[in-house]
Design a protein around this motif. Structure first.
Motif, PDB file in Angstrom:
ATOM      1  N   ALA A 177       7.164   3.424   0.246  1.00  0.00           N
ATOM      2  CA  ALA A 177       8.201   3.581   1.262  1.00  0.00           C
ATOM      3  C   ALA A 177       8.247   2.368   2.187  1.00  0.00           C
ATOM      4  O   ALA A 177       9.329   1.906   2.579  1.00  0.00           O
ATOM      5  N   ARG A 178       7.073   1.840   2.519  1.00  0.00           N
ATOM      6  CA  ARG A 178       7.019   0.648   3.372  1.00  0.00           C
ATOM      7  C   ARG A 178       7.519  -0.580   2.623  1.00  0.00           C
ATOM      8  O   ARG A 178       8.184  -1.448   3.214  1.00  0.00           O
ATOM      9  N   LEU A 179       7.214  -0.658   1.327  1.00  0.00           N
ATOM     10  CA  LEU A 179       7.723  -1.766   0.526  1.00  0.00           C
ATOM     11  C   LEU A 179       9.244  -1.717   0.455  1.00  0.00           C
ATOM     12  O   LEU A 179       9.918  -2.746   0.571  1.00  0.00           O
ATOM     13  N   ALA A 180       9.798  -0.529   0.291  1.00  0.00           N
ATOM     14  CA  ALA A 180      11.258  -0.379   0.274  1.00  0.00           C
ATOM     15  C   ALA A 180      11.854  -0.798   1.616  1.00  0.00           C
ATOM     16  O   ALA A 180      12.945  -1.399   1.659  1.00  0.00           O
ATOM     17  N   GLN A 181      11.166  -0.499   2.695  1.00  0.00           N
ATOM     18  CA  GLN A 181      11.625  -0.896   4.028  1.00  0.00           C
ATOM     19  C   GLN A 181      11.660  -2.419   4.156  1.00  0.00           C
ATOM     20  O   GLN A 181      12.624  -2.992   4.682  1.00  0.00           O
ATOM     21  N   LEU A 182      10.620  -3.070   3.671  1.00  0.00           N
ATOM     22  CA  LEU A 182      10.585  -4.533   3.698  1.00  0.00           C
ATOM     23  C   LEU A 182      11.690  -5.116   2.825  1.00  0.00           C
ATOM     24  O   LEU A 182      12.390  -6.060   3.228  1.00  0.00           O
ATOM     25  N   ASN A 183      11.856  -4.564   1.630  1.00  0.00           N
ATOM     26  CA  ASN A 183      12.891  -5.066   0.728  1.00  0.00           C
ATOM     27  C   ASN A 183      14.282  -4.924   1.333  1.00  0.00           C
ATOM     28  O   ASN A 183      15.155  -5.780   1.117  1.00  0.00           O
TER      29      ASN A 183
ATOM     30  N   ALA B 149       0.810  -1.225   0.000  1.00  0.00           N
ATOM     31  CA  ALA B 149       0.000   0.000   0.000  1.00  0.00           C
ATOM     32  C   ALA B 149       0.837   1.265   0.000  1.00  0.00           C
ATOM     33  O   ALA B 149       0.314   2.355  -0.254  1.00  0.00           O
ATOM     34  N   ASP B 150       2.139   1.131   0.249  1.00  0.00           N
ATOM     35  CA  ASP B 150       2.992   2.313   0.414  1.00  0.00           C
ATOM     36  C   ASP B 150       4.386   1.995  -0.120  1.00  0.00           C
ATOM     37  O   ASP B 150       5.069   1.126   0.439  1.00  0.00           O
TER      38      ASP B 150
ATOM     39  N   ASP C 126       0.713  -4.302 -10.633  1.00  0.00           N
ATOM     40  CA  ASP C 126       1.388  -4.237 -11.928  1.00  0.00           C
ATOM     41  C   ASP C 126       1.966  -2.840 -12.161  1.00  0.00           C
ATOM     42  O   ASP C 126       3.084  -2.699 -12.688  1.00  0.00           O
ATOM     43  N   ALA C 127       1.233  -1.824 -11.749  1.00  0.00           N
ATOM     44  CA  ALA C 127       1.679  -0.444 -11.958  1.00  0.00           C
ATOM     45  C   ALA C 127       2.916  -0.116 -11.148  1.00  0.00           C
ATOM     46  O   ALA C 127       3.663   0.812 -11.493  1.00  0.00           O
ATOM     47  N   ARG C 128       3.151  -0.852 -10.057  1.00  0.00           N
ATOM     48  CA  ARG C 128       4.337  -0.586  -9.241  1.00  0.00           C
ATOM     49  C   ARG C 128       5.589  -1.211  -9.830  1.00  0.00           C
ATOM     50  O   ARG C 128       6.693  -0.974  -9.347  1.00  0.00           O
ATOM     51  N   GLN C 129       5.418  -2.058 -10.855  1.00  0.00           N
ATOM     52  CA  GLN C 129       6.570  -2.653 -11.529  1.00  0.00           C
ATOM     53  C   GLN C 129       6.939  -1.821 -12.755  1.00  0.00           C
ATOM     54  O   GLN C 129       6.179  -0.971 -13.207  1.00  0.00           O
ATOM     55  N   MET C 130       8.126  -2.089 -13.276  1.00  0.00           N
ATOM     56  CA  MET C 130       8.541  -1.447 -14.516  1.00  0.00           C
ATOM     57  C   MET C 130       7.560  -1.828 -15.621  1.00  0.00           C
ATOM     58  O   MET C 130       7.142  -2.988 -15.716  1.00  0.00           O
ATOM     59  N   PRO C 131       7.163  -0.894 -16.480  1.00  0.00           N
ATOM     60  CA  PRO C 131       6.239  -1.223 -17.564  1.00  0.00           C
ATOM     61  C   PRO C 131       6.742  -2.373 -18.423  1.00  0.00           C
ATOM     62  O   PRO C 131       7.957  -2.486 -18.687  1.00  0.00           O
ATOM     63  N   ALA C 132       5.822  -3.203 -18.861  1.00  0.00           N
ATOM     64  CA  ALA C 132       6.190  -4.374 -19.655  1.00  0.00           C
ATOM     65  C   ALA C 132       6.941  -3.983 -20.922  1.00  0.00           C
ATOM     66  O   ALA C 132       7.883  -4.679 -21.335  1.00  0.00           O
ATOM     67  N   ASP C 133       6.562  -2.892 -21.547  1.00  0.00           N
ATOM     68  CA  ASP C 133       7.243  -2.461 -22.771  1.00  0.00           C
ATOM     69  C   ASP C 133       8.711  -2.160 -22.518  1.00  0.00           C
ATOM     70  O   ASP C 133       9.574  -2.448 -23.368  1.00  0.00           O
ATOM     71  N   GLU C 134       9.016  -1.586 -21.363  1.00  0.00           N
ATOM     72  CA  GLU C 134      10.412  -1.278 -21.038  1.00  0.00           C
ATOM     73  C   GLU C 134      11.193  -2.555 -20.760  1.00  0.00           C
ATOM     74  O   GLU C 134      12.359  -2.683 -21.156  1.00  0.00           O
ATOM     75  N   LYS C 135      10.556  -3.510 -20.116  1.00  0.00           N
ATOM     76  CA  LYS C 135      11.225  -4.792 -19.897  1.00  0.00           C
ATOM     77  C   LYS C 135      11.539  -5.461 -21.229  1.00  0.00           C
ATOM     78  O   LYS C 135      12.629  -6.013 -21.420  1.00  0.00           O
TER      79      LYS C 135
END
Length: 211
Positions: free
Chosen positions: A85-91, A82-83, A165-174
């Motif tokens: 910044a929190r995802l980065a903390q977990l990672n 949901a956040d 999906d939106a939090r990941q790099m766009p598929a076209d860029e991959k």
């Protein structure tokens, strides 16, 4: 085709990645069936998050997500995803431990004589890990197919899948950064044909007869 430079090792690395719902796990299974060593970063993350030291850190950073020494994964996902910044903390807690486990498994595979080692990493590009690969295989499928797959297997709603999906790099860029792209919108048989073609393009010889 893009091949990336990296320090020499006794083996070569193939990065395997793709957007959520693309079918990367199915491709990983097909690569294993062809005798390749596939290291699954998600699997190692699950093992890492069962370790007492990791659980203790997660429990401090995300109160209420560890109960009785057991990680409540849905609760953690709801908070972390949901956040950013929190995802980065977990990672920051989990990813260094996952990388250490992957490195140890690579060492074991190299000792067994593996010539290519596949690193199955969902966030390979997002984590800036492509520089450590000799080639990158991207699995892709149309957005609506990907969303339907994730909804069917996870119980998540459409909007939640789209948000992830939106939090990941766009598929076209991959796709643009890939050495080879596999299109996974058809049957498993068609997918297997594409896997064989990709290995041929990359100069990778299957180490066991095709399953």
């Amino acid at each position: 085709m893009t091949f990336l430079t990296r320090p020499p090792t006794p083996f070569r690395r193939l990065g395997l990645t793709g957007s959520i719902g693309a079918g990367k796990s199915t491709v990983a299974a097909l690569l294993r069936a062809r005798g390749l060593t596939v290291l699954d970063a998600d699997e190692q993350a699950r093992l890492v998050t069962d370790e007492p030291e990791t659980l203790a850190q997660i429990g401090l950073a995300f109160p209420g997500t560890v109960r009785g020494g057991v990680l409540d994964r849905p609760a953690l996902g709801a908070v972390a995803f949901a956040d950013p910044a929190r995802l980065a903390q977990l990672n920051a807690i989990v990813h260094p431990r996952v990388r250490a486990r992957m490195a140890a498994l690579e060492t074991q595979a190299a000792a067994r004589g593996a010539r290519w080692i596949v690193q199955d990493i969902p966030l390979l590009f997002e984590g800036n890990l492509e520089a450590g690969m000799d080639a990158v295989l991207v699995v892709d499928a149309p957005l609506e197919i990907r969303v339907a797959r994730v909804m069917a297997r996870s119980g998540l709603g459409r909007e939640e899948v789209l948000a992830r999906d939106a939090r990941q790099m766009p598929a076209d860029e991959k796709r643009r950064r890939a050495s080879v792209v596999i299109e996974n919108a058809g049957t498993r048989e068609e997918l297997g044909i594409q896997v064989d073609a990709a290995l041929q393009t990359l100069g990778i010889t299957p180490e066991l007869p095709r399953a």
